[in-house]
Enzyme design. Structure first.
Site, PDB file in Angstrom:
ATOM      1  N   TYR A  32       0.829  -1.208   0.000  1.00 19.41           N
ATOM      2  CA  TYR A  32       0.000   0.000   0.000  1.00 19.41           C
ATOM      3  C   TYR A  32       0.859   1.251   0.000  1.00 19.41           C
ATOM      4  O   TYR A  32       2.075   1.199   0.208  1.00 19.41           O
ATOM      5  CB  TYR A  32      -0.926   0.004   1.213  1.00 19.41           C
ATOM      6  N   ARG A  51       7.759   3.815  -5.198  1.00 19.05           N
ATOM      7  CA  ARG A  51       7.925   2.876  -4.089  1.00 19.05           C
ATOM      8  C   ARG A  51       6.847   1.798  -4.132  1.00 19.05           C
ATOM      9  O   ARG A  51       7.098   0.629  -3.800  1.00 19.05           O
ATOM     10  CB  ARG A  51       7.901   3.622  -2.755  1.00 19.05           C
ATOM     11  N   ARG A  99      -8.240 -20.199  -0.942  1.00 15.58           N
ATOM     12  CA  ARG A  99      -7.249 -19.995   0.111  1.00 15.58           C
ATOM     13  C   ARG A  99      -6.228 -21.131   0.151  1.00 15.58           C
ATOM     14  O   ARG A  99      -6.551 -22.279   0.410  1.00 15.58           O
ATOM     15  CB  ARG A  99      -7.933 -19.871   1.478  1.00 15.58           C
ATOM     16  N   HIS A 101      -1.691 -21.263   0.932  1.00 19.21           N
ATOM     17  CA  HIS A 101      -0.545 -20.424   1.239  1.00 19.21           C
ATOM     18  C   HIS A 101       0.345 -20.116   0.027  1.00 19.21           C
ATOM     19  O   HIS A 101       0.718 -18.958  -0.176  1.00 19.21           O
ATOM     20  CB  HIS A 101       0.287 -21.045   2.372  1.00 19.21           C
ATOM     21  N   LYS A 146       6.529  -1.987   1.820  1.00 17.59           N
ATOM     22  CA  LYS A 146       5.366  -1.362   2.470  1.00 17.59           C
ATOM     23  C   LYS A 146       4.178  -2.318   2.388  1.00 17.59           C
ATOM     24  O   LYS A 146       3.218  -2.130   1.631  1.00 17.59           O
ATOM     25  CB  LYS A 146       5.045  -0.002   1.849  1.00 17.59           C
ATOM     26  N   GLU A 178      12.937   2.551  13.825  1.00 16.54           N
ATOM     27  CA  GLU A 178      12.020   3.599  13.377  1.00 16.54           C
ATOM     28  C   GLU A 178      10.776   3.573  14.248  1.00 16.54           C
ATOM     29  O   GLU A 178      10.633   2.721  15.131  1.00 16.54           O
ATOM     30  CB  GLU A 178      11.656   3.407  11.905  1.00 16.54           C
ATOM     31  N   LEU A 202      11.444   1.219   6.741  1.00 14.90           N
ATOM     32  CA  LEU A 202      10.843   1.675   5.492  1.00 14.90           C
ATOM     33  C   LEU A 202      11.584   2.921   5.022  1.00 14.90           C
ATOM     34  O   LEU A 202      11.814   3.847   5.805  1.00 14.90           O
ATOM     35  CB  LEU A 202       9.361   2.004   5.690  1.00 14.90           C
TER      36      LEU A 202
END
Length: 284
Positions: A32, A51, A99, A101, A146, A178, A202
């Site tokens: 995101y 990014r 679903r 993995h 991210k 951070e 990040l």
């Protein structure tokens, strides 16, 4: 904000729905971005979208859009919602599949979602500074992506909230990394220091703007790991993020950061950062 993007379509936000087997929902299998908007203009949009592309590629998602196409979509969404001051949230997931993995073996289409939110500038906190706590960094080792996997960040932020604080400063052992949703900076003898951009943090867009402003204005900078002791002995401490801008930190775990007031280097960087916003987006 009435409208949202679902894939390439701008639709009523109330009509935006994703499948229960979307891998973002079930696995956090996506990435995101959050882009700031001032005066109806996106700030550092290209940097955020680059990014976004890099994060997507890092987890094996091939974006079905160019940066130019994403920019146009977000511009249309912003205009449709008449957003003047706020944020645009953008995410992409691997898509919808039964679903399991491992990545789906059949070809699936990534799911793109975006929406806007009115968010004012935190002018009072920018003036007075904020309080923080320390917490051990328990996140995975690819914090440079991210990712939608933010549970460890949420736990740190919740701990800060329960203590009545703005942010949690994370550390791995003695090394500061951070914040839960920000980059952390210290100032010592006029030199600005912040963790190098590697897999443990990040690579913040606001961080990069600050580093560039430092270089252009003869403010000494070191990108390196610093310790909890250096944090405690710093002359000034501040954090940076898309929505918090250049935010002074005046307290850490109930103890003064520096002299407990926003310091001169922080103030100078706040001034330079506002000038950069106004250069790109017009007067605040």
């Amino acid at each position: 904000m009435k409208f949202a993007i679902l894939n390439s379509q701008i639709i009523e936000r109330s009509e935006a729905r994703v499948d229960v087997e979307d891998r973002g929902y079930q696995f956090g299998d996506g990435v995101y971005e959050v882009i700031r908007v001032y005066n109806g203009r996106m700030f550092t949009a290209n940097e955020h979208l680059n990014r976004f592309v890099k994060s997507s590629a890092s987890i094996g998602i091939t974006l079905p859009y160019t940066i130019e196409q994403l920019t146009q979509l977000l511009e249309e969404l912003k205009e449709k919602n008449n957003l003047q001051l706020g944020t645009i949230y953008l995410q992409i997931t691997r898509g919808v599949a039964p679903r399991n993995h491992p990545f789906p073996t059949e070809e699936i289409v990534p799911t793109l979602v975006a929406y806007t939110k009115e968010v004012g500038r935190p002018v009072e906190s920018l003036a007075t500074g904020v309080t923080t706590i320390l917490t051990e960094d328990i996140r995975w080792l690819r914090c440079d992506i991210k990712s939608l996997n933010l549970l460890a960040n949420l736990l740190a932020k919740q701990k800060a909230a329960e203590e009545g604080c703005f942010e949690a400063i994370q550390h791995r052992g003695q090394d500061v990394t951070e914040g839960s949703s920000s980059n952390i900076f210290i100032v010592k003898n006029g030199t600005v220091m912040t963790h190098q951009s590697d897999n443990l943090i990040l690579k913040g867009i606001t961080k990069d703007v600050i580093l560039d402003l430092c270089l252009k204005n003869n403010i000494r900078v070191q990108e390196r790991t610093f310790t909890l002791d250096e944090l405690a002995q710093a002359d000034e401490v501040f954090l940076a993020s898309t929505t918090a801008e250049v935010m002074p930190i005046i307290e850490i775990d109930g103890k003064k950061a520096g002299d407990g007031q926003p310091g001169p280097v922080t103030r100078k960087l706040q001034e330079l950062f506002v000038q950069e916003i106004e250069r790109q987006c017009g007067n605040l």
